[in-house]
Design an enzyme around this catalytic site. Structure first.
Site, PDB file in Angstrom:
ATOM      1  N   ALA A 105       0.821  -1.218   0.000  1.00  0.00           N
ATOM      2  CA  ALA A 105       0.000   0.000   0.000  1.00  0.00           C
ATOM      3  C   ALA A 105       0.848   1.258   0.000  1.00  0.00           C
ATOM      4  O   ALA A 105       1.947   1.289   0.550  1.00  0.00           O
ATOM      5  CB  ALA A 105      -0.911   0.011   1.230  1.00  0.00           C
ATOM      6  N   GLY A 110       7.282   0.541   4.975  1.00  0.00           N
ATOM      7  CA  GLY A 110       8.075  -0.321   4.096  1.00  0.00           C
ATOM      8  C   GLY A 110       7.912   0.030   2.633  1.00  0.00           C
ATOM      9  O   GLY A 110       8.882   0.029   1.864  1.00  0.00           O
ATOM     10  N   CYS A 111       6.684   0.346   2.233  1.00  0.00           N
ATOM     11  CA  CYS A 111       6.420   0.662   0.826  1.00  0.00           C
ATOM     12  C   CYS A 111       7.027   2.006   0.430  1.00  0.00           C
ATOM     13  O   CYS A 111       7.452   2.189  -0.703  1.00  0.00           O
ATOM     14  CB  CYS A 111       4.916   0.657   0.567  1.00  0.00           C
ATOM     15  SG  CYS A 111       4.153  -0.960   0.860  1.00  0.00           S
ATOM     16  N   THR A 112       7.053   2.941   1.371  1.00  0.00           N
ATOM     17  CA  THR A 112       7.685   4.226   1.101  1.00  0.00           C
ATOM     18  C   THR A 112       9.192   4.059   0.927  1.00  0.00           C
ATOM     19  O   THR A 112       9.798   4.642   0.017  1.00  0.00           O
ATOM     20  CB  THR A 112       7.390   5.217   2.246  1.00  0.00           C
ATOM     21  OG1 THR A 112       5.967   5.416   2.342  1.00  0.00           O
ATOM     22  CG2 THR A 112       8.062   6.555   1.990  1.00  0.00           C
ATOM     23  N   ALA A 115       9.687   2.412  -2.527  1.00  0.00           N
ATOM     24  CA  ALA A 115       9.422   3.340  -3.629  1.00  0.00           C
ATOM     25  C   ALA A 115      10.560   4.353  -3.783  1.00  0.00           C
ATOM     26  O   ALA A 115      11.002   4.640  -4.901  1.00  0.00           O
ATOM     27  CB  ALA A 115       8.099   4.062  -3.384  1.00  0.00           C
TER      28      ALA A 115
END
Length: 216
Positions: A105, A110-112, A115
């Site tokens: 998401a 973690g996704c930031t 990315a």
């Protein structure tokens, strides 16, 4: 008649309750949100949940179910909307390698990290002749805000309902409660040449895919 009184036992919650912060201007990325839910690499759990959270192994890998897309195979085609609301088909990327990564998401810690790591190495991917594409279940407006905030130079696709994720067989983590973090490298003919899964070390996706592309 004498009565028997049994001692009361207290079972602590496995998820700590968030104490509101007095400093709303803090710019640090929260691991636990200020709402009644806890964020864990894209997963939201109620504070009253009694589900224990298992820790990752030393390799950082933890996943469930076998992937439907295998190395050496052509994955299922798709057409999704990007962060600008434009439709993008998988066939658009044929002719050059593509690094396509599924993540849980937008705006989760973690996704930031993942990315931004792809962003910081974007020129290296371009030098290797590869395109980078991120996919999650967030809608295009969420992707647009995410890409603008972190200056992401690559395409984000919206897989609302997680249809493509299911068709590709991306394995889930934490007993199926957390969408998996899996990266595919497709060659210029659209054939899968690498599959890398690592939920809890998101930045390793960049290291592994670059290492593979540079070895070609």
């Amino acid at each position: 008649m004498a009565s028997l009184s049994l001692p009361k036992h207290h079972f602590p919650s496995v998820l700590p309750t968030q104490t509101p912060r007095n400093n709303p201007s803090s710019k640090s990325l929260p691991i636990v949100s200020s709402s009644s839910h806890s964020q864990f690499y894209g997963l939201k759990l109620s504070n009253s949940s009694s589900l224990p959270i298992p820790f990752s192994s030393s390799s950082g890998k933890m996943f469930i179910c076998a992937a439907k897309v295998d190395k050496g195979k052509v994955p299922p085609a798709f057409t999704l909307k990007d962060q600008d609301g434009k439709t993008v088909s998988l066939s658009k990327f044929k002719g050059k390698p593509v690094v396509l990564y599924f993540y849980p998401a937008d705006e989760t810690p973690g996704c930031t990290k993942q990315a931004c790591a792809f962003r910081d190495s974007y020129e290296k991917f371009k030098k290797a002749g590869a395109q980078v594409v991120g996919i999650s279940g967030d809608d295009p407006s969420s992707h647009k805000a995410f890409a603008k905030k972190y200056k992401l130079p690559y395409t984000l696709l919206s897989d609302e309902g997680n249809k493509v994720r299911k068709e590709w067989g991306v394995p889930s983590d934490l007993f199926g409660t957390l969408p998996g973090r899996q990266t595919y490298v497709l060659d210029k003919n659209g054939v899968v040449q690498l599959i890398y899964n690592n939920q809890f070390q998101p930045e390793k996706h960049i290291d592994e895919t670059l290492k593979f592309l540079q070895s070609l």
